[in-house]
Design a protein around this motif. Structure first.
Motif, PDB file in Angstrom:
ATOM      1  N   THR A 138       0.836  -1.204   0.000  1.00 12.81           N
ATOM      2  CA  THR A 138       0.000   0.000   0.000  1.00 12.81           C
ATOM      3  C   THR A 138       0.870   1.253   0.000  1.00 12.81           C
ATOM      4  O   THR A 138       0.584   2.230  -0.695  1.00 12.81           O
ATOM      5  N   TRP A 139       1.957   1.215   0.764  1.00 10.60           N
ATOM      6  CA  TRP A 139       2.869   2.359   0.823  1.00 10.60           C
ATOM      7  C   TRP A 139       3.698   2.483  -0.452  1.00 10.60           C
ATOM      8  O   TRP A 139       3.806   3.561  -1.044  1.00 10.60           O
ATOM      9  N   LEU A 140       4.279   1.382  -0.892  1.00 10.85           N
ATOM     10  CA  LEU A 140       5.207   1.450  -2.016  1.00 10.85           C
ATOM     11  C   LEU A 140       4.526   1.735  -3.351  1.00 10.85           C
ATOM     12  O   LEU A 140       5.187   2.153  -4.304  1.00 10.85           O
ATOM     13  N   THR A 141       3.219   1.513  -3.432  1.00 14.76           N
ATOM     14  CA  THR A 141       2.506   1.861  -4.664  1.00 14.76           C
ATOM     15  C   THR A 141       1.756   3.187  -4.533  1.00 14.76           C
ATOM     16  O   THR A 141       1.005   3.562  -5.426  1.00 14.76           O
ATOM     17  N   SER A 142       1.996   3.906  -3.441  1.00 13.67           N
ATOM     18  CA  SER A 142       1.343   5.199  -3.246  1.00 13.67           C
ATOM     19  C   SER A 142       2.030   6.272  -4.090  1.00 13.67           C
ATOM     20  O   SER A 142       3.133   6.069  -4.613  1.00 13.67           O
ATOM     21  N   ASP A 143       1.379   7.418  -4.218  1.00 11.90           N
ATOM     22  CA  ASP A 143       1.909   8.533  -5.003  1.00 11.90           C
ATOM     23  C   ASP A 143       2.633   9.555  -4.126  1.00 11.90           C
ATOM     24  O   ASP A 143       2.763  10.726  -4.512  1.00 11.90           O
ATOM     25  N   TYR A 144       3.138   9.124  -2.971  1.00 13.42           N
ATOM     26  CA  TYR A 144       3.876  10.045  -2.097  1.00 13.42           C
ATOM     27  C   TYR A 144       5.098  10.610  -2.818  1.00 13.42           C
ATOM     28  O   TYR A 144       5.769   9.915  -3.588  1.00 13.42           O
ATOM     29  N   THR A 145       5.396  11.874  -2.535  1.00 14.55           N
ATOM     30  CA  THR A 145       6.632  12.490  -3.000  1.00 14.55           C
ATOM     31  C   THR A 145       7.035  13.576  -2.016  1.00 14.55           C
ATOM     32  O   THR A 145       6.178  14.193  -1.368  1.00 14.55           O
ATOM     33  N   CYS A 146       8.328  13.792  -1.857  1.00 14.73           N
ATOM     34  CA  CYS A 146       8.805  14.856  -0.971  1.00 14.73           C
ATOM     35  C   CYS A 146       8.407  16.204  -1.563  1.00 14.73           C
ATOM     36  O   CYS A 146       8.598  16.456  -2.752  1.00 14.73           O
ATOM     37  N   ILE A 147       7.853  17.093  -0.723  1.00 20.80           N
ATOM     38  CA  ILE A 147       7.440  18.405  -1.211  1.00 20.80           C
ATOM     39  C   ILE A 147       8.267  19.520  -0.581  1.00 20.80           C
ATOM     40  O   ILE A 147       7.821  20.666  -0.501  1.00 20.80           O
ATOM     41  N   PHE A 148       9.495  19.194  -0.156  1.00 17.08           N
ATOM     42  CA  PHE A 148      10.381  20.238   0.375  1.00 17.08           C
ATOM     43  C   PHE A 148      10.584  21.300  -0.714  1.00 17.08           C
ATOM     44  O   PHE A 148      10.905  20.984  -1.857  1.00 17.08           O
ATOM     45  N   GLY A 149      10.376  22.541  -0.339  1.00 16.68           N
ATOM     46  CA  GLY A 149      10.494  23.630  -1.302  1.00 16.68           C
ATOM     47  C   GLY A 149       9.289  23.788  -2.201  1.00 16.68           C
ATOM     48  O   GLY A 149       9.275  24.642  -3.096  1.00 16.68           O
ATOM     49  N   ASN A 150       8.262  22.982  -1.944  1.00 16.99           N
ATOM     50  CA  ASN A 150       7.058  23.040  -2.769  1.00 16.99           C
ATOM     51  C   ASN A 150       5.811  22.971  -1.889  1.00 16.99           C
ATOM     52  O   ASN A 150       4.890  22.210  -2.150  1.00 16.99           O
ATOM     53  N   GLY A 151       5.854  23.755  -0.829  1.00 15.32           N
ATOM     54  CA  GLY A 151       4.716  23.812   0.078  1.00 15.32           C
ATOM     55  C   GLY A 151       4.912  23.097   1.398  1.00 15.32           C
ATOM     56  O   GLY A 151       4.018  23.114   2.248  1.00 15.32           O
ATOM     57  N   CYS A 152       6.058  22.463   1.609  1.00 13.57           N
ATOM     58  CA  CYS A 152       6.318  21.777   2.877  1.00 13.57           C
ATOM     59  C   CYS A 152       6.387  22.791   4.014  1.00 13.57           C
ATOM     60  O   CYS A 152       7.202  23.715   3.969  1.00 13.57           O
ATOM     61  N   PRO A 153       5.570  22.633   5.065  1.00 11.29           N
ATOM     62  CA  PRO A 153       5.584  23.573   6.184  1.00 11.29           C
ATOM     63  C   PRO A 153       6.611  23.221   7.253  1.00 11.29           C
ATOM     64  O   PRO A 153       6.770  23.946   8.230  1.00 11.29           O
ATOM     65  N   GLY A 154       7.305  22.072   7.083  1.00 10.69           N
ATOM     66  CA  GLY A 154       8.298  21.653   8.075  1.00 10.69           C
ATOM     67  C   GLY A 154       7.652  20.901   9.219  1.00 10.69           C
ATOM     68  O   GLY A 154       6.459  21.051   9.488  1.00 10.69           O
ATOM     69  N   ILE A 155       8.442  20.088   9.891  1.00 11.52           N
ATOM     70  CA  ILE A 155       7.889  19.306  10.994  1.00 11.52           C
ATOM     71  C   ILE A 155       7.602  20.165  12.224  1.00 11.52           C
ATOM     72  O   ILE A 155       6.840  19.755  13.095  1.00 11.52           O
ATOM     73  N   TYR A 156       8.225  21.362  12.286  1.00 13.20           N
ATOM     74  CA  TYR A 156       7.928  22.314  13.358  1.00 13.20           C
ATOM     75  C   TYR A 156       7.482  23.625  12.737  1.00 13.20           C
ATOM     76  O   TYR A 156       8.146  24.141  11.826  1.00 13.20           O
ATOM     77  N   ALA A 157       6.381  24.151  13.202  1.00 11.58           N
ATOM     78  CA  ALA A 157       5.777  25.337  12.611  1.00 11.58           C
ATOM     79  C   ALA A 157       6.700  26.551  12.633  1.00 11.58           C
ATOM     80  O   ALA A 157       6.623  27.407  11.752  1.00 11.58           O
ATOM     81  N   ASP A 158       7.585  26.627  13.644  1.00 11.59           N
ATOM     82  CA  ASP A 158       8.467  27.785  13.745  1.00 11.59           C
ATOM     83  C   ASP A 158       9.768  27.618  12.966  1.00 11.59           C
ATOM     84  O   ASP A 158      10.621  28.500  12.986  1.00 11.59           O
TER      85      ASP A 158
END
Length: 272
Positions: free
Chosen positions: A41-61
């Motif tokens: 289920t995970w390996l056939t998902s469409d996940y992709t890293c969105i760093f620099g493309n809307g990623c808010p970071g793991i900490y809001a600050d």
């Protein structure tokens, strides 16, 4: 930003023996059995890293450093030694905190709870260039790999290039008393970060905002998977994943939207 999905949902897994073990005719009694357990289920998902493309970071600050806010723990001495060789190649033009990283009383590493890791500086990994730096934002090691024409996994700490994949091991005892090594490849969800993972302000793998990739994870992370389990096991893994995707007339792959095969964070899951 869309709402994160629950951690525990029904998933489809597959297990298969190590192809090399099968070919050599090795048996459990000889102590050479290895079985791979794969989260399809995970390996056939469409996940992709969105760093620099809307990623808010793991900490809001600290949105500018994505998931690099805590520094990277080294898996072993060889891991740190390999990364150290690449750090020596960095210059003030390619690494924002070059001068800070050279300080005898600072440097680019630190010890936290007895474990060695990359140092946290100004709210993030010291090797993470921030927005506005001339060479560009993002991991200085990753950027160096691109300049060197090699895969970033050759330059980055193990925990960094393996994310969002999680590899784990356990010894399983069969009913007849024989044992085998189980190697699991799954999603590096919040729990992969330890107890503190539940305190992260945001996390990507379970968020629909990051399930916008054009290729399934088993293809977009092919190099990482081959490094983690080897070429022949990867080919077997890919065969099972391909069985869950159909191909359109233009040859592009799309997952069959069937129960258990669709990641809960897939934006198209709603209503099914």
């Amino acid at each position: 930003m869309s709402e994160e999905t629950p951690l525990d949902t029904a998933r489809l897994w597959v297990e298969f023996p190590d192809p090399d073990d099968v070919e050599r005719g090795l048996s459990a009694e000889e102590g050479a059995d290895t079985v791979y357990r794969i989260d399809l289920t995970w390996l056939t998902s469409d996940y992709t890293c969105i760093f620099g493309n809307g990623c808010p970071g793991i900490y809001a600050d600290r949105p500018d450093v994505g998931c690099c806010a805590l520094g990277a723990h080294f898996t072993e001495k060889a891991d740190e030694k390999r990364v150290a060789k690449i750090v020596k190649k960095l210059t003030p033009e390619t690494w924002q905190f070059f001068e800070e990283g050279q300080k005898e009383n600072g440097g680019w590493t630190e010890v936290e709870d007895g474990a060695r890791k990359t140092r946290v500086h100004q709210g993030g990994c010291i090797l993470a260039n921030r927005p506005g730096f001339a060479a560009g934002a993002g991991c200085a090691l990753h950027q160096q790999a691109l300049r060197d024409g090699v895969d970033p996994l050759e330059h980055k700490p193990d925990v960094c290039w393996q994310l969002p994949l999680k590899r784990s091991y356990r010894t399983v005892t069969r009913g007849d008393g024989t044992t085998y090594l189980e190697v699991s490849i799954a999603e590096y969800d919040r729990r992969g970060w330890g107890e503190g993972g539940h305190d992260l302000d945001w996390y990507c793998t379970g968020n629909p905002a990051a399930h916008i990739g054009t290729r399934p994870v088993f293809r977009s992370c092919e190099n990482e998977l081959r490094e983690m389990i080897g070429d022949r096991p990867y080919e077997e893994l890919a065969r099972h994943c391909e069985a869950l995707v159909s191909r359109s007339r233009d040859g592009s792959a799309h997952r069959r939207l069937l129960p258990l095969t669709v990641h809960p964070a897939d934006p198209g899951r709603a209503g099914r």
